[in-house]
Design a protein around this motif. Structure first.
Motif, PDB file in Angstrom:
ATOM      1  N   PHE A 222       0.522  -1.618   0.137  1.00 23.83           N
ATOM      2  CA  PHE A 222      -0.340   0.038   0.124  1.00 23.83           C
ATOM      3  C   PHE A 222       0.840   0.469  -0.161  1.00 23.83           C
ATOM      4  O   PHE A 222       0.522   2.019  -0.477  1.00 23.83           O
ATOM      5  CB  PHE A 222      -0.708   0.052   1.129  1.00 23.83           C
ATOM      6  CG  PHE A 222      -2.040  -1.383   0.522  1.00 23.83           C
ATOM      7  CD1 PHE A 222      -2.596  -1.207  -0.275  1.00 23.83           C
ATOM      8  CD2 PHE A 222      -2.266  -2.152   2.718  1.00 23.83           C
ATOM      9  CE1 PHE A 222      -3.772  -1.954   0.123  1.00 23.83           C
ATOM     10  CE2 PHE A 222      -3.314  -3.448   1.704  1.00 23.83           C
ATOM     11  CZ  PHE A 222      -3.820  -3.079   1.518  1.00 23.83           C
ATOM     12  N   ASN A 223       2.065   1.496   1.089  1.00 24.73           N
ATOM     13  CA  ASN A 223       2.781   2.087   0.656  1.00 24.73           C
ATOM     14  C   ASN A 223       3.406   2.034  -0.304  1.00 24.73           C
ATOM     15  O   ASN A 223       3.418   3.817  -1.210  1.00 24.73           O
ATOM     16  CB  ASN A 223       3.897   2.321   1.537  1.00 24.73           C
ATOM     17  CG  ASN A 223       3.913   1.736   3.375  1.00 24.73           C
ATOM     18  OD1 ASN A 223       2.183   2.838   3.708  1.00 24.73           O
ATOM     19  ND2 ASN A 223       4.517   0.774   3.860  1.00 24.73           N
ATOM     20  N   GLU A 224       3.884   1.147  -1.305  1.00 27.90           N
ATOM     21  CA  GLU A 224       4.496   1.688  -2.556  1.00 27.90           C
ATOM     22  C   GLU A 224       3.599   2.235  -3.439  1.00 27.90           C
ATOM     23  O   GLU A 224       3.557   2.982  -4.605  1.00 27.90           O
ATOM     24  CB  GLU A 224       5.061   0.157  -3.475  1.00 27.90           C
ATOM     25  CG  GLU A 224       6.100   0.051  -2.573  1.00 27.90           C
ATOM     26  CD  GLU A 224       7.268   0.782  -2.438  1.00 27.90           C
ATOM     27  OE1 GLU A 224       7.566   2.078  -3.093  1.00 27.90           O
ATOM     28  OE2 GLU A 224       8.336   0.812  -1.299  1.00 27.90           O
ATOM     29  N   LEU A 225       2.651   1.497  -3.727  1.00 31.09           N
ATOM     30  CA  LEU A 225       1.080   2.142  -4.336  1.00 31.09           C
ATOM     31  C   LEU A 225       0.734   3.396  -4.494  1.00 31.09           C
ATOM     32  O   LEU A 225       0.524   3.977  -5.123  1.00 31.09           O
ATOM     33  CB  LEU A 225      -0.109   0.883  -3.908  1.00 31.09           C
ATOM     34  CG  LEU A 225      -0.335  -0.135  -4.756  1.00 31.09           C
ATOM     35  CD1 LEU A 225      -1.612  -0.910  -4.600  1.00 31.09           C
ATOM     36  CD2 LEU A 225       0.198  -0.416  -6.083  1.00 31.09           C
ATOM     37  N   GLU A 226       1.134   3.963  -3.215  1.00 32.68           N
ATOM     38  CA  GLU A 226       0.380   5.532  -3.105  1.00 32.68           C
ATOM     39  C   GLU A 226       1.437   6.122  -2.974  1.00 32.68           C
ATOM     40  O   GLU A 226       1.949   7.461  -4.116  1.00 32.68           O
ATOM     41  CB  GLU A 226       0.692   5.480  -1.754  1.00 32.68           C
ATOM     42  CG  GLU A 226       0.117   7.423  -1.655  1.00 32.68           C
ATOM     43  CD  GLU A 226      -0.188   7.328   0.125  1.00 32.68           C
ATOM     44  OE1 GLU A 226      -0.671   8.820   1.226  1.00 32.68           O
ATOM     45  OE2 GLU A 226      -1.003   6.736   0.613  1.00 32.68           O
ATOM     46  N   LEU A 227       2.854   6.001  -3.282  1.00 35.54           N
ATOM     47  CA  LEU A 227       4.104   6.730  -4.114  1.00 35.54           C
ATOM     48  C   LEU A 227       3.651   6.849  -5.836  1.00 35.54           C
ATOM     49  O   LEU A 227       4.102   7.853  -5.855  1.00 35.54           O
ATOM     50  CB  LEU A 227       5.193   5.954  -3.271  1.00 35.54           C
ATOM     51  CG  LEU A 227       5.761   5.886  -2.232  1.00 35.54           C
ATOM     52  CD1 LEU A 227       7.230   5.760  -1.986  1.00 35.54           C
ATOM     53  CD2 LEU A 227       6.055   7.868  -1.835  1.00 35.54           C
ATOM     54  N   GLY A 228       3.164   5.100  -6.068  1.00 32.24           N
ATOM     55  CA  GLY A 228       3.393   5.130  -7.169  1.00 32.24           C
ATOM     56  C   GLY A 228       2.049   6.091  -8.131  1.00 32.24           C
ATOM     57  O   GLY A 228       1.896   6.545  -9.410  1.00 32.24           O
ATOM     58  N   LEU A 229       0.979   5.862  -7.276  1.00 35.29           N
ATOM     59  CA  LEU A 229      -0.233   6.468  -7.792  1.00 35.29           C
ATOM     60  C   LEU A 229       0.433   8.114  -7.683  1.00 35.29           C
ATOM     61  O   LEU A 229      -0.909   8.415  -8.528  1.00 35.29           O
ATOM     62  CB  LEU A 229      -1.274   6.128  -6.575  1.00 35.29           C
ATOM     63  CG  LEU A 229      -2.609   6.805  -6.850  1.00 35.29           C
ATOM     64  CD1 LEU A 229      -3.336   6.360  -8.398  1.00 35.29           C
ATOM     65  CD2 LEU A 229      -4.056   6.924  -5.689  1.00 35.29           C
ATOM     66  N   ALA A 230       1.172   8.782  -6.878  1.00 32.24           N
ATOM     67  CA  ALA A 230       0.733  10.681  -6.261  1.00 32.24           C
ATOM     68  C   ALA A 230       1.775  10.458  -7.848  1.00 32.24           C
ATOM     69  O   ALA A 230       1.549  11.853  -8.707  1.00 32.24           O
ATOM     70  CB  ALA A 230       1.859  10.399  -5.490  1.00 32.24           C
ATOM     71  N   ALA A 231       2.857   9.974  -8.260  1.00 30.60           N
ATOM     72  CA  ALA A 231       3.521  10.583  -9.549  1.00 30.60           C
ATOM     73  C   ALA A 231       3.384   9.322 -10.589  1.00 30.60           C
ATOM     74  O   ALA A 231       2.794  10.835 -11.964  1.00 30.60           O
ATOM     75  CB  ALA A 231       5.102   9.139  -9.310  1.00 30.60           C
ATOM     76  N   PHE A 232       1.948   8.524 -10.654  1.00 31.20           N
ATOM     77  CA  PHE A 232       1.168   9.459 -11.721  1.00 31.20           C
ATOM     78  C   PHE A 232       0.033   9.835 -12.284  1.00 31.20           C
ATOM     79  O   PHE A 232      -0.274   9.910 -12.973  1.00 31.20           O
ATOM     80  CB  PHE A 232      -0.067   7.351 -11.732  1.00 31.20           C
ATOM     81  CG  PHE A 232      -1.346   7.429 -13.276  1.00 31.20           C
ATOM     82  CD1 PHE A 232      -1.373   7.557 -14.024  1.00 31.20           C
ATOM     83  CD2 PHE A 232      -2.289   8.218 -12.540  1.00 31.20           C
ATOM     84  CE1 PHE A 232      -2.344   7.186 -14.779  1.00 31.20           C
ATOM     85  CE2 PHE A 232      -3.201   8.196 -12.978  1.00 31.20           C
ATOM     86  CZ  PHE A 232      -3.275   7.788 -14.275  1.00 31.20           C
ATOM     87  N   LEU A 233      -0.307  10.448 -11.164  1.00 34.44           N
ATOM     88  CA  LEU A 233      -1.410  11.446 -10.825  1.00 34.44           C
ATOM     89  C   LEU A 233      -0.785  12.847 -11.305  1.00 34.44           C
ATOM     90  O   LEU A 233      -0.803  14.113 -11.882  1.00 34.44           O
ATOM     91  CB  LEU A 233      -2.423  12.316  -9.801  1.00 34.44           C
ATOM     92  CG  LEU A 233      -3.115  10.410  -9.509  1.00 34.44           C
ATOM     93  CD1 LEU A 233      -3.267  11.052  -7.747  1.00 34.44           C
ATOM     94  CD2 LEU A 233      -4.297  10.881 -10.354  1.00 34.44           C
ATOM     95  N   LYS A 234       0.799  13.156 -11.202  1.00 32.18           N
ATOM     96  CA  LYS A 234       1.622  14.275 -11.031  1.00 32.18           C
ATOM     97  C   LYS A 234       0.964  14.482 -12.920  1.00 32.18           C
ATOM     98  O   LYS A 234       1.780  15.397 -14.172  1.00 32.18           O
ATOM     99  CB  LYS A 234       2.715  14.360 -11.247  1.00 32.18           C
ATOM    100  CG  LYS A 234       2.728  14.715  -9.576  1.00 32.18           C
ATOM    101  CD  LYS A 234       4.487  14.118  -9.032  1.00 32.18           C
ATOM    102  CE  LYS A 234       4.259  15.129  -7.107  1.00 32.18           C
ATOM    103  NZ  LYS A 234       5.237  14.702  -6.472  1.00 32.18           N
ATOM    104  N   SER A 235       1.390  13.130 -13.645  1.00 34.84           N
ATOM    105  CA  SER A 235       1.960  12.894 -14.840  1.00 34.84           C
ATOM    106  C   SER A 235       0.679  12.733 -15.915  1.00 34.84           C
ATOM    107  O   SER A 235       0.415  13.015 -16.922  1.00 34.84           O
ATOM    108  CB  SER A 235       2.887  11.513 -15.358  1.00 34.84           C
ATOM    109  OG  SER A 235       3.772  11.942 -14.602  1.00 34.84           O
ATOM    110  N   HIS A 236      -0.515  12.520 -14.778  1.00 26.61           N
ATOM    111  CA  HIS A 236      -1.417  11.550 -15.989  1.00 26.61           C
ATOM    112  C   HIS A 236      -2.933  12.218 -14.902  1.00 26.61           C
ATOM    113  O   HIS A 236      -3.870  11.608 -15.435  1.00 26.61           O
ATOM    114  CB  HIS A 236      -1.477  10.425 -15.985  1.00 26.61           C
ATOM    115  CG  HIS A 236      -0.253  10.000 -16.636  1.00 26.61           C
ATOM    116  ND1 HIS A 236      -0.026  10.161 -17.981  1.00 26.61           N
ATOM    117  CD2 HIS A 236       0.033   9.185 -16.599  1.00 26.61           C
ATOM    118  CE1 HIS A 236       0.342   9.705 -18.436  1.00 26.61           C
ATOM    119  NE2 HIS A 236       1.326   8.813 -17.511  1.00 26.61           N
TER     120      HIS A 236
END
Length: 304
Positions: A222-236
């Motif tokens: 869940f910690n990793e997905l939150e980091l990945g989700l934040a990066a995804f949202l910054k781009s998309h």
């Protein structure tokens, strides 16, 4: 701690001209989802979390959840467009869900230990849950160890048209090195073929390992997905359609050495309904398994 089964059902609804994903496939009206829960409990899972749309909860509880609430702990949680990390909000024109990796992240408050993730409308077979339960019960050294149940491509094709499959790339030790989404796969003898945009054809043996989104995770995901989700949202984050998918999220963790994914091979059956015509085969297959004694009839009369 017994593992939890997380079932992604947020997208359930009408498909294929009115065919419902909750359409009965068993001899006593059981759904594909019922067989998944039965197999998981029989394999040692101790809790079921249904991730659904909030507007679908009442119908889902009535048609699915209440059948299992007396047999195991059942929790309902939701995927919604505005469920995002702090500092982010959905764009005004966004209507599509944010994808399967976002869906799993949305279930984080309902899960406290190791868990498996499956799609609500896919049948994975009893062997998959036995393998998941055994893996998730082990104590393994770092880095975080996750798992993926790997199916043979030839066991996952439709007789009624092309399909998309996640072709797995494995390292020398049999761990997941990456997943390539290949579209337009059609049966070709014992294997499959897919035509590229330039007209050339790729062929794959039927024994090729594919992902059908049957995963095992520890809570650290869940910690990793939150980091990945934040990066995804910054781009998309302003896109009305781009989604954050679980295979890509996990592959990214593998690529940077933040996780190791064990591939658990199974020769068991997988089936789903890609085309409306597939439904007949599903019903016939379930009937045959029931007649062979693999499942009781009715399913819910037996203890698990």
């Amino acid at each position: 701690m017994k593992p939890t089964l997380l079932i992604l059902a947020a997208g359930m609804g009408s498909r294929f001209g009115g065919l419902k994903q909750l359409e009965p496939v068993g001899p006593a009206g059981e759904t594909v989802l019922d067989y998944s829960v039965f197999d998981a409990l029989r394999a040692g899972f101790g809790k079921v979390v249904f991730l659904i749309r909030k507007d679908f909860e009442e119908e889902f509880r009535e048609r699915v959840g209440k059948k299992w609430e007396s047999r195991t702990e059942v929790v309902y949680t939701h995927q919604s467009l505005d469920a995002l990390p702090a500092g982010f909000s959905p764009p005004p024109k966004r209507e599509k869900p944010w994808g399967t990796a976002h869906a799993v992240w949305c279930a984080r408050k309902a899960i406290s230990g190791p868990f498996a993730v499956v799609n609500a409308d896919d049948y994975y077979g009893a062997d998959a849950y036995v393998r998941l339960s055994a893996f998730l019960s082990e104590k393994l050294p770092p880095p975080p160890r996750f798992c993926l149940v790997g199916y043979q491509l030839g066991q996952t094709l439709s007789e009624h048209g092309a399909v998309a499959r996640g072709i797995c790339r494995l390292d020398a030790d049999g761990h997941l090195d990456g997943i390539e989404e290949v579209t337009g796969l059609e049966r070709d003898g014992d294997g499959a073929r897919a035509k590229r945009m330039d007209g050339t054809v790729r062929t794959f043996p039927g024994s090729k390992t594919v992902s059908m989104n049957c995963w095992g995770f520890r809570k650290v995901i869940f910690n990793e997905l939150e980091l990945g989700l934040a990066a995804f949202l910054k781009s998309h984050g302003t896109s009305p359609a781009v989604e954050f998918y679980l295979p890509e999220a996990v592959s990214s963790l593998v690529a940077k050495g933040a996780a190791r994914v064990h591939v658990l091979p199974t020769t068991g059956r997988w089936f789903g309904v890609t085309y409306r015509e597939d439904a007949t085969r599903v019903v016939e297959t379930v009937a045959a398994m029931t007649a062979a004694g693999e499942y009781p009839n009715p399913l819910l009369t037996a203890g698990v």
